[in-house]
Design a protein around this motif. Structure first.
Motif, PDB file in Angstrom:
ATOM      1  N   LYS A   4       0.835  -1.202   0.000  1.00 55.64           N
ATOM      2  CA  LYS A   4       0.000   0.000   0.000  1.00 55.64           C
ATOM      3  C   LYS A   4       0.874   1.257   0.000  1.00 55.64           C
ATOM      4  O   LYS A   4       0.628   2.187  -0.749  1.00 55.64           O
ATOM      5  CB  LYS A   4      -0.920  -0.026   1.226  1.00 55.64           C
ATOM      6  N   ASP A 111     -11.273  -0.169  -4.019  1.00 54.63           N
ATOM      7  CA  ASP A 111     -11.974   0.070  -2.754  1.00 54.63           C
ATOM      8  C   ASP A 111     -12.210  -1.236  -1.999  1.00 54.63           C
ATOM      9  O   ASP A 111     -11.989  -1.310  -0.790  1.00 54.63           O
ATOM     10  CB  ASP A 111     -13.306   0.781  -3.030  1.00 54.63           C
ATOM     11  N   ARG A 114      -8.955  -2.432  -0.557  1.00 55.74           N
ATOM     12  CA  ARG A 114      -8.573  -1.595   0.587  1.00 55.74           C
ATOM     13  C   ARG A 114      -9.410  -1.937   1.811  1.00 55.74           C
ATOM     14  O   ARG A 114      -8.885  -2.068   2.919  1.00 55.74           O
ATOM     15  CB  ARG A 114      -8.728  -0.118   0.233  1.00 55.74           C
ATOM     16  N   ASP A 118      -8.187  -3.365   5.404  1.00 50.83           N
ATOM     17  CA  ASP A 118      -8.528  -2.673   6.648  1.00 50.83           C
ATOM     18  C   ASP A 118      -9.211  -3.622   7.632  1.00 50.83           C
ATOM     19  O   ASP A 118      -8.913  -3.598   8.833  1.00 50.83           O
ATOM     20  CB  ASP A 118      -9.431  -1.465   6.376  1.00 50.83           C
TER      21      ASP A 118
END
Length: 134
Positions: A4, A111, A114, A118
């Motif tokens: 990332k 998205d 990600r 997370d």
């Protein structure tokens, strides 16, 4: 170093390189057609980012409905911007739906990746805290 961070640093460095090269090119020879196109794309990206931010701040929908509404709102913005800068003509305005669709699929994929990362990070933090108390 995480992937990332590498990607983030790569995009930031590329943006700085583009700005430096374009600034020197504009000073040296003015705004060429290619530079003008990229500047218009940056302008459009800024407008879409502001609209996306406002949408996320003030409108609460399910994830699926949010993407559907955003698709049509962003397509409308792209069409309007495209007509203003003469990217589209009345006969080929439908291309905005394709361009926005492709970018939206890519953005949705990023998205999802990600969010997954997370969630994994949060779950690891919770597990680590659970193990400390034992």
């Amino acid at each position: 170093m995480s992937m990332k961070k590498i990607l983030k640093d790569t995009f930031l460095l590329a943006a700085l390189m583009i700005l430096a090269v374009f600034t020197i090119s504009i000073i040296w020879s003015g705004i060429t057609e290619e530079i003008g196109l990229v500047l218009k794309l940056f302008g459009l990206a800024f407008i879409i980012s502001v609209a996306n931010f406002l949408f996320d701040e003030y409108i609460s929908l399910s994830i699926i409905m949010s993407y559907v509404v955003k698709y049509f709102v962003i397509t409308g913005i792209v069409m309007l911007f495209g007509f203003i800068v003469r990217w589209f003509y009345p006969s080929n305005f439908w291309m905005a739906f394709i361009y926005v669709g492709v970018v939206l699929v890519l953005a949705y994929s990023i998205d999802c990746f990600r969010v997954k990362k997370d969630v994994e990070y949060i779950n690891k933090q919770i597990a680590d805290r659970s193990n400390i108390g034992k």
